[in-house]
Write a protein that holds these residues in place. Sequence first.
Motif, mmCIF file in Angstrom:
data_model
loop_
_atom_site.group_PDB
_atom_site.id
_atom_site.type_symbol
_atom_site.label_atom_id
_atom_site.label_comp_id
_atom_site.label_asym_id
_atom_site.label_seq_id
_atom_site.Cartn_x
_atom_site.Cartn_y
_atom_site.Cartn_z
ATOM 1 N N ASP A 289 82.071 13.229 39.339
ATOM 2 C CA ASP A 289 83.060 12.339 38.723
ATOM 3 C C ASP A 289 83.456 11.125 39.560
ATOM 4 O O ASP A 289 84.423 10.458 39.241
ATOM 5 N N SER A 290 82.734 10.894 40.651
ATOM 6 C CA SER A 290 83.133 9.765 41.490
ATOM 7 C C SER A 290 82.717 8.427 40.875
ATOM 8 O O SER A 290 83.125 7.371 41.340
ATOM 9 N N GLY A 291 81.904 8.490 39.823
ATOM 10 C CA GLY A 291 81.530 7.260 39.136
ATOM 11 C C GLY A 291 80.104 6.811 39.415
ATOM 12 O O GLY A 291 79.766 5.634 39.227
ATOM 13 N N VAL A 387 78.719 7.522 46.718
ATOM 14 C CA VAL A 387 79.851 7.015 45.939
ATOM 15 C C VAL A 387 81.049 7.933 46.157
ATOM 16 O O VAL A 387 80.946 9.151 45.995
ATOM 17 N N VAL A 388 82.171 7.337 46.555
ATOM 18 C CA VAL A 388 83.389 8.143 46.668
ATOM 19 C C VAL A 388 84.448 7.571 45.737
ATOM 20 O O VAL A 388 84.487 6.375 45.479
ATOM 21 N N ASP A 389 85.264 8.446 45.232
ATOM 22 C CA ASP A 389 86.340 8.064 44.316
ATOM 23 C C ASP A 389 87.574 7.776 45.173
ATOM 24 O O ASP A 389 88.091 8.661 45.852
ATOM 25 N N ALA A 390 88.033 6.524 45.120
ATOM 26 C CA ALA A 390 89.142 6.136 45.992
ATOM 27 C C ALA A 390 90.475 6.699 45.537
ATOM 28 O O ALA A 390 91.430 6.723 46.312
ATOM 29 N N SER A 391 90.558 7.167 44.287
ATOM 30 C CA SER A 391 91.880 7.534 43.789
ATOM 31 C C SER A 391 92.450 8.723 44.555
ATOM 32 O O SER A 391 91.714 9.563 45.082
ATOM 33 N N VAL A 392 93.762 8.744 44.616
ATOM 34 C CA VAL A 392 94.448 9.727 45.440
ATOM 35 C C VAL A 392 94.199 11.133 44.890
ATOM 36 O O VAL A 392 94.363 11.385 43.707
ATOM 37 N N GLY A 393 93.790 11.991 45.743
ATOM 38 C CA GLY A 393 93.479 13.362 45.323
ATOM 39 C C GLY A 393 91.992 13.541 45.103
ATOM 40 O O GLY A 393 91.415 14.529 45.541
ATOM 41 N N SER A 394 91.346 12.580 44.448
ATOM 42 C CA SER A 394 89.913 12.723 44.167
ATOM 43 C C SER A 394 89.089 12.587 45.445
ATOM 44 O O SER A 394 88.154 13.348 45.670
ATOM 45 N N ALA A 467 83.447 0.037 39.671
ATOM 46 C CA ALA A 467 82.335 -0.056 38.718
ATOM 47 C C ALA A 467 82.877 -0.390 37.338
ATOM 48 O O ALA A 467 82.297 -1.181 36.609
ATOM 49 N N MET A 468 83.990 0.200 37.006
ATOM 50 C CA MET A 468 84.538 0.006 35.673
ATOM 51 C C MET A 468 85.001 -1.426 35.459
ATOM 52 O O MET A 468 84.821 -2.000 34.405
ATOM 53 N N GLU A 469 85.575 -2.005 36.479
ATOM 54 C CA GLU A 469 86.104 -3.359 36.329
ATOM 55 C C GLU A 469 85.158 -4.412 36.888
ATOM 56 O O GLU A 469 85.533 -5.570 37.032
ATOM 57 N N ASN A 470 83.933 -4.008 37.186
ATOM 58 C CA ASN A 470 82.936 -4.941 37.684
ATOM 59 C C ASN A 470 83.446 -5.773 38.853
ATOM 60 O O ASN A 470 83.368 -6.990 38.851
ATOM 61 N N GLN A 471 83.945 -5.121 39.849
ATOM 62 C CA GLN A 471 84.394 -5.808 41.050
ATOM 63 C C GLN A 471 83.463 -5.470 42.195
ATOM 64 O O GLN A 471 83.306 -4.304 42.557
ATOM 65 N N ASN A 472 82.831 -6.514 42.732
ATOM 66 C CA ASN A 472 82.012 -6.371 43.941
ATOM 67 C C ASN A 472 80.681 -5.662 43.715
ATOM 68 O O ASN A 472 80.153 -5.044 44.633
ATOM 69 N N LEU A 473 80.142 -5.754 42.526
ATOM 70 C CA LEU A 473 78.854 -5.107 42.284
ATOM 71 C C LEU A 473 77.697 -6.060 42.573
ATOM 72 O O LEU A 473 76.904 -5.826 43.474
#
Length: 709
Positions: A289-291, A387-394, A467-473
Amino acid sequence: MLRKLNYELDYDIYDEYDDGNDMEASVGKLPLLDKPTGKPGFWHCSICTNNNDESLLSCDTCGVFRDSTGIIDNDSGEKVYGKSKDSRASVMARSLFALSPHQMPKPAVISDIFLAKEAVKSHEKGCIEAYFNDLQKTFTSPHCNHSINIAPFKFDTPSPDDIVSSGKNAARNFPKVPLGSTKASSNITGKKEIVNLLPVNEVSNSSSASSSKDNHIDVSESSNSRDYEDAPQIIADDLHRLKLDKNSKDNRSKKASRNVQYKPEKWMLSDQEQGISSQLNLAVVGHVDSGKSTLCGRLLHLLGRISKKQMHKNEKEAKEKGKGSFAYAWAMDESAEERQRGITMTVAVAYFDSKKFRVVLLDSPGHKDFVPNMISGATQADAAVLVVDASVGSFEAGMGGNSVGQTKEHAQLIRSFGVEQIIVAVNKMDLVEFSKERFDFIKLQLGLFLCSCKFKESSVAWIPLSAMENQNLVTTASDVRLSSWYQGFCLLDAIDSLKPPQRDVSKPLLLPICDVVISHFVGQVAVCGKLEFGALRASSKVLVMPSGDLATVQTIQRDYCPCTIAKAGDNVAVSLQGIDAGHVMPGGVLCHPDLPVTVASSLELKILVLDIVTPILVGSQVEIHIHHAKEAARVTKILSLLDQKSGKVSRNAPRILTARQSAIIEVALDGTVCVEEFSVCRALGRAFLRASGSTIAVGIVTRVLEQGS
Ligand code: GTP
Ligand code: MG
């Protein structure tokens, strides 16, 4: 093992939609991950159905984050749900994919349930449907393919630093079938068969990919959704079932050392295909689920590898299924079961061209259950995107607290395959407001771990992105919250800054078979995999091991296109003539007619034990993975314990092996595998051991004790 889908569970999920619950809250992969269990103090994981203690943030069994929409309050440590409804998909993302209740009509629900039932049926019927999906992927997708892998570890030098390895590749290209239609199914051996069924134009394309450096290890697995726990047995059965004719035995007995003087032919060394940029096999790995798939899908879309039409279709269908945020991931997750469950199960292979490379993307599954598949893909890798998920907890779930989360396990495995270059894509930065502090925190925590896995600091690139917001790809970030503090490489530039992998065409041919595709209709058999050494062209004679049969190369495909010559590093599909399809199997090897690989039934290994809880003893049952081969095995001796620093024997015949110890052991295989000692051929000399669904040790083959027949 693939979990059978749970009708009730899935039905409940859609019931909730129908009940008019907030659709937007459900947008995302895990709409009801922490379903109530009915038991107070527990929550129910809808991915693996485990009942978890209320205090756990992620599923104890599969590691899936309970509800990534929850935000942990740093001070209280408590979960705050205030932002939860939009955390999986940001505002912008939701504007693209959000659902409204009326967009989730009953028929969509029914169709999902139908799909789920079909998927379950498919399992019960030997995965016919799942195979069909795989074959569809193989033959009809312009982007994706599956493959599988395993990992190695090197102990040439005293410490774990010495771990060296390489990856490998799996390819699944198959020559276009000229006539009729096809349907794919798999026989019990795991080989894909093509039966006349579909219209011609649906049959044509196949795919596959991968390649790696000379020090890679391969693992196998077909890209299908069959029962992975059964896979070793299936492959073992394959091996046992092979009836070797006299000719085969003769070929085998010609066994010569691969170290003998071998002179490559002129055409092998010629640069006939100049102008083609070098192939880079890039494994995309990381916690569930990290994207990863979203990142791959978005990248391919931005680079024009996914048509607007296809993207629109994905968006529409994902929305209809209540999984709007998965539209990009669906570019990689093509099977009904993957889409239904919202997780990647097999490695999807896709291609794009960067300024410097022909990149083969190997999108790996992050879910714990599918680590063998991840291994099969990742062993082909020249480099990796973690790929790591930056959100807190994930992120914390991926690190696994005291245990080993999938971020750690994947990093460890990828290193043990010999991958030295890694790009850490810190994804979902939109969920943490593109916070520099969060990025720095992740860099520090994960950086320390990567260091302990012997990744050099200079070989690790850190890219904050969404990835979702197309930032820095593919371009620098446009969101000022990110661009205000990060001016480094975007992901695409980071890929181009990787060092090109080394290839060795001067050694005798070696192509570990990742996948086998059989067309009964045209009477053809094709193998897919990464050429580790040497070169091939149409009309080349090859020895197919372990059967020992000779075959002739008919056609070669690379990146879905026919080519005249394939060389070390290329991920190819090779159609063969003059061989019985029953004598070709995943886990086998194509080699030079005069230089067959060893077929072994007992091995001496030098291993590094990973963070295990249950010690390894004499008699321990394990599953051994070597390139694309898997075999059940038993530890027969623990010869010595090695000092981590000096590599010297520190104790003879220890009774048990515990976490982080290095040792020399002997294993007896239930069947046989194609293998070489690490000193002879790195690609076939790396091994890893798994037990109870986890990787327990990585190592190298130091001696072949017994050759099989
Ligand atoms: P597995 O293959 O099962 O391990 O998962 P994965 O790592 O491929 O994750 P996937 O791409 O399937 O995405 C999981 C969820 O994360 C989906 O709901 C995506 O929409 C969401 N997601 C991915 N990238 C981003 C991102 O940059 N921001 C936000 N907010 N969500 C994201
Ligand atoms: Mg995925």
